[in-house]
Design a protein around this motif. Structure first.
Motif, PDB file in Angstrom:
ATOM      1  N   ARG A   1       0.825  -1.211   0.000  1.00 26.39           N
ATOM      2  CA  ARG A   1       0.000   0.000   0.000  1.00 26.39           C
ATOM      3  C   ARG A   1       0.858   1.259   0.000  1.00 26.39           C
ATOM      4  N   THR A   2       2.019   1.213   0.648  1.00 22.87           N
ATOM      5  CA  THR A   2       2.938   2.354   0.602  1.00 22.87           C
ATOM      6  C   THR A   2       3.430   2.561  -0.823  1.00 22.87           C
ATOM      7  N   GLY A   3       3.758   1.473  -1.515  1.00 22.35           N
ATOM      8  CA  GLY A   3       4.189   1.574  -2.909  1.00 22.35           C
ATOM      9  C   GLY A   3       3.112   2.167  -3.797  1.00 22.35           C
ATOM     10  N   GLN A   4       1.884   1.710  -3.600  1.00 23.19           N
ATOM     11  CA  GLN A   4       0.764   2.264  -4.365  1.00 23.19           C
ATOM     12  C   GLN A   4       0.604   3.748  -4.067  1.00 23.19           C
ATOM     13  N   ASN A   5       0.835   4.115  -2.817  1.00 21.03           N
ATOM     14  CA  ASN A   5       0.734   5.517  -2.409  1.00 21.03           C
ATOM     15  C   ASN A   5       1.839   6.358  -3.042  1.00 21.03           C
ATOM     16  N   ILE A   6       3.048   5.830  -3.096  1.00 12.67           N
ATOM     17  CA  ILE A   6       4.153   6.537  -3.751  1.00 12.67           C
ATOM     18  C   ILE A   6       3.798   6.793  -5.209  1.00 12.67           C
ATOM     19  N   ASN A   7       3.276   5.781  -5.881  1.00 14.34           N
ATOM     20  CA  ASN A   7       2.890   5.910  -7.282  1.00 14.34           C
ATOM     21  C   ASN A   7       1.802   6.979  -7.443  1.00 14.34           C
ATOM     22  N   ARG A   8       0.801   6.939  -6.568  1.00 12.17           N
ATOM     23  CA  ARG A   8      -0.302   7.906  -6.634  1.00 12.17           C
ATOM     24  C   ARG A   8       0.198   9.330  -6.390  1.00 12.17           C
ATOM     25  N   LEU A   9       1.005   9.505  -5.346  1.00  8.89           N
ATOM     26  CA  LEU A   9       1.521  10.838  -5.006  1.00  8.89           C
ATOM     27  C   LEU A   9       2.446  11.370  -6.108  1.00  8.89           C
ATOM     28  N   ARG A  10       3.230  10.477  -6.701  1.00  8.84           N
ATOM     29  CA  ARG A  10       4.126  10.883  -7.792  1.00  8.84           C
ATOM     30  C   ARG A  10       3.313  11.423  -8.958  1.00  8.84           C
ATOM     31  N   LYS A  11       2.263  10.713  -9.320  1.00  2.00           N
ATOM     32  CA  LYS A  11       1.419  11.149 -10.434  1.00  2.00           C
ATOM     33  C   LYS A  11       0.696  12.463 -10.101  1.00  2.00           C
ATOM     34  N   LEU A  12       0.197  12.582  -8.866  1.00  2.00           N
ATOM     35  CA  LEU A  12      -0.472  13.825  -8.450  1.00  2.00           C
ATOM     36  C   LEU A  12       0.469  15.024  -8.518  1.00  2.00           C
ATOM     37  N   ALA A  13       1.739  14.784  -8.218  1.00  2.00           N
ATOM     38  CA  ALA A  13       2.729  15.854  -8.236  1.00  2.00           C
ATOM     39  C   ALA A  13       3.230  16.154  -9.648  1.00  2.00           C
ATOM     40  N   GLY A  14       2.823  15.314 -10.623  1.00  2.00           N
ATOM     41  CA  GLY A  14       3.275  15.520 -11.993  1.00  2.00           C
ATOM     42  C   GLY A  14       4.735  15.180 -12.194  1.00  2.00           C
ATOM     43  N   VAL A  15       5.222  14.223 -11.412  1.00  2.00           N
ATOM     44  CA  VAL A  15       6.631  13.819 -11.470  1.00  2.00           C
ATOM     45  C   VAL A  15       6.709  12.444 -12.129  1.00  2.00           C
ATOM     46  N   SER A  16       7.591  12.298 -13.102  1.00  2.00           N
ATOM     47  CA  SER A  16       7.757  11.013 -13.768  1.00  2.00           C
ATOM     48  C   SER A  16       8.770  10.148 -13.016  1.00  2.00           C
ATOM     49  N   VAL A  17       8.763   8.857 -13.333  1.00  2.00           N
ATOM     50  CA  VAL A  17       9.770   7.960 -12.768  1.00  2.00           C
ATOM     51  C   VAL A  17      11.158   8.435 -13.170  1.00  2.00           C
ATOM     52  N   LYS A  18      11.301   8.886 -14.416  1.00  2.00           N
ATOM     53  CA  LYS A  18      12.592   9.399 -14.901  1.00  2.00           C
ATOM     54  C   LYS A  18      13.024  10.615 -14.091  1.00  2.00           C
ATOM     55  N   ASP A  19      12.068  11.498 -13.749  1.00  2.00           N
ATOM     56  CA  ASP A  19      12.395  12.663 -12.915  1.00  2.00           C
ATOM     57  C   ASP A  19      12.973  12.205 -11.577  1.00  2.00           C
ATOM     58  N   LEU A  20      12.318  11.222 -10.952  1.00  2.00           N
ATOM     59  CA  LEU A  20      12.811  10.727  -9.666  1.00  2.00           C
ATOM     60  C   LEU A  20      14.174  10.059  -9.828  1.00  2.00           C
ATOM     61  N   GLN A  21      14.344   9.325 -10.893  1.00  2.00           N
ATOM     62  CA  GLN A  21      15.640   8.694 -11.162  1.00  2.00           C
ATOM     63  C   GLN A  21      16.736   9.747 -11.211  1.00  2.00           C
TER      64      GLN A  21
ATOM     65  N   ILE B   1      15.701   5.923   4.720  1.00  2.00           N
ATOM     66  CA  ILE B   1      15.224   7.116   5.428  1.00  2.00           C
ATOM     67  C   ILE B   1      15.655   8.389   4.703  1.00  2.00           C
ATOM     68  N   ASP B   2      16.911   8.468   4.280  1.00  2.00           N
ATOM     69  CA  ASP B   2      17.364   9.679   3.598  1.00  2.00           C
ATOM     70  C   ASP B   2      16.652   9.867   2.262  1.00  2.00           C
ATOM     71  N   ASN B   3      16.390   8.770   1.537  1.00  2.00           N
ATOM     72  CA  ASN B   3      15.648   8.880   0.286  1.00  2.00           C
ATOM     73  C   ASN B   3      14.180   9.226   0.535  1.00  2.00           C
ATOM     74  N   LEU B   4      13.640   8.763   1.643  1.00  2.00           N
ATOM     75  CA  LEU B   4      12.262   9.085   1.994  1.00  2.00           C
ATOM     76  C   LEU B   4      12.112  10.580   2.272  1.00  2.00           C
ATOM     77  N   VAL B   5      13.104  11.166   2.912  1.00  2.00           N
ATOM     78  CA  VAL B   5      13.087  12.611   3.181  1.00  2.00           C
ATOM     79  C   VAL B   5      13.097  13.386   1.861  1.00  2.00           C
ATOM     80  N   VAL B   6      13.952  12.990   0.941  1.00  2.00           N
ATOM     81  CA  VAL B   6      14.030  13.659  -0.363  1.00  2.00           C
ATOM     82  C   VAL B   6      12.740  13.439  -1.149  1.00  2.00           C
ATOM     83  N   LEU B   7      12.225  12.209  -1.136  1.00  2.00           N
ATOM     84  CA  LEU B   7      10.989  11.897  -1.847  1.00  2.00           C
ATOM     85  C   LEU B   7       9.838  12.761  -1.353  1.00  2.00           C
ATOM     86  N   ALA B   8       9.726  12.917  -0.045  1.00  2.00           N
ATOM     87  CA  ALA B   8       8.671  13.755   0.518  1.00  2.00           C
ATOM     88  C   ALA B   8       8.816  15.196   0.044  1.00  2.00           C
ATOM     89  N   ALA B   9      10.039  15.702   0.021  1.00  2.00           N
ATOM     90  CA  ALA B   9      10.269  17.081  -0.432  1.00  2.00           C
ATOM     91  C   ALA B   9       9.907  17.235  -1.904  1.00  2.00           C
TER      92      ALA B   9
END
Length: 82
Positions: free
Chosen positions: A10-30, A53-61
């Motif tokens: 469910r966290t993974g599904q949430n990451i995918n949902r939040l990424r799309k809502l933010a208009g960020v592509s997988v390539k952008d995150l890469q 944890i450090d990647n989670l902080v960046v991902l949230a930002a």
């Protein structure tokens, strides 16, 4: 004592949902994380792995949310001490 656990799928599904809502592509995150391939991000989104944890902080930002908004918790499990 009640111990909460992270629901990885469910966290993974949430990451995918939040990424799309933010208009960020997988390539952008890469690119943000400096990963040579997008495999780590796909693992996060499929619940096969969690960001460190450090990647989670960046991902949230990057997504403009709080860490608590990314993680999906299971109901706390009661652990009996010996």
């Amino acid at each position: 004592m009640a111990i909460p656990t992270i629901d990885m799928v469910r966290t993974g599904q949430n990451i995918n949902r939040l990424r799309k809502l933010a208009g960020v592509s997988v390539k952008d995150l890469q690119d943000v994380f400096g990963f040579a391939t997008p495999q780590a991000i796909y693992k996060w989104q499929h619940g096969a792995a969690l960001p460190t944890i450090d990647n989670l902080v960046v991902l949230a930002a990057v997504l403009g949310v709080k860490i608590d908004d990314i993680l999906v918790m299971n109901d706390a499990q009661v652990v009996l001490s010996a």
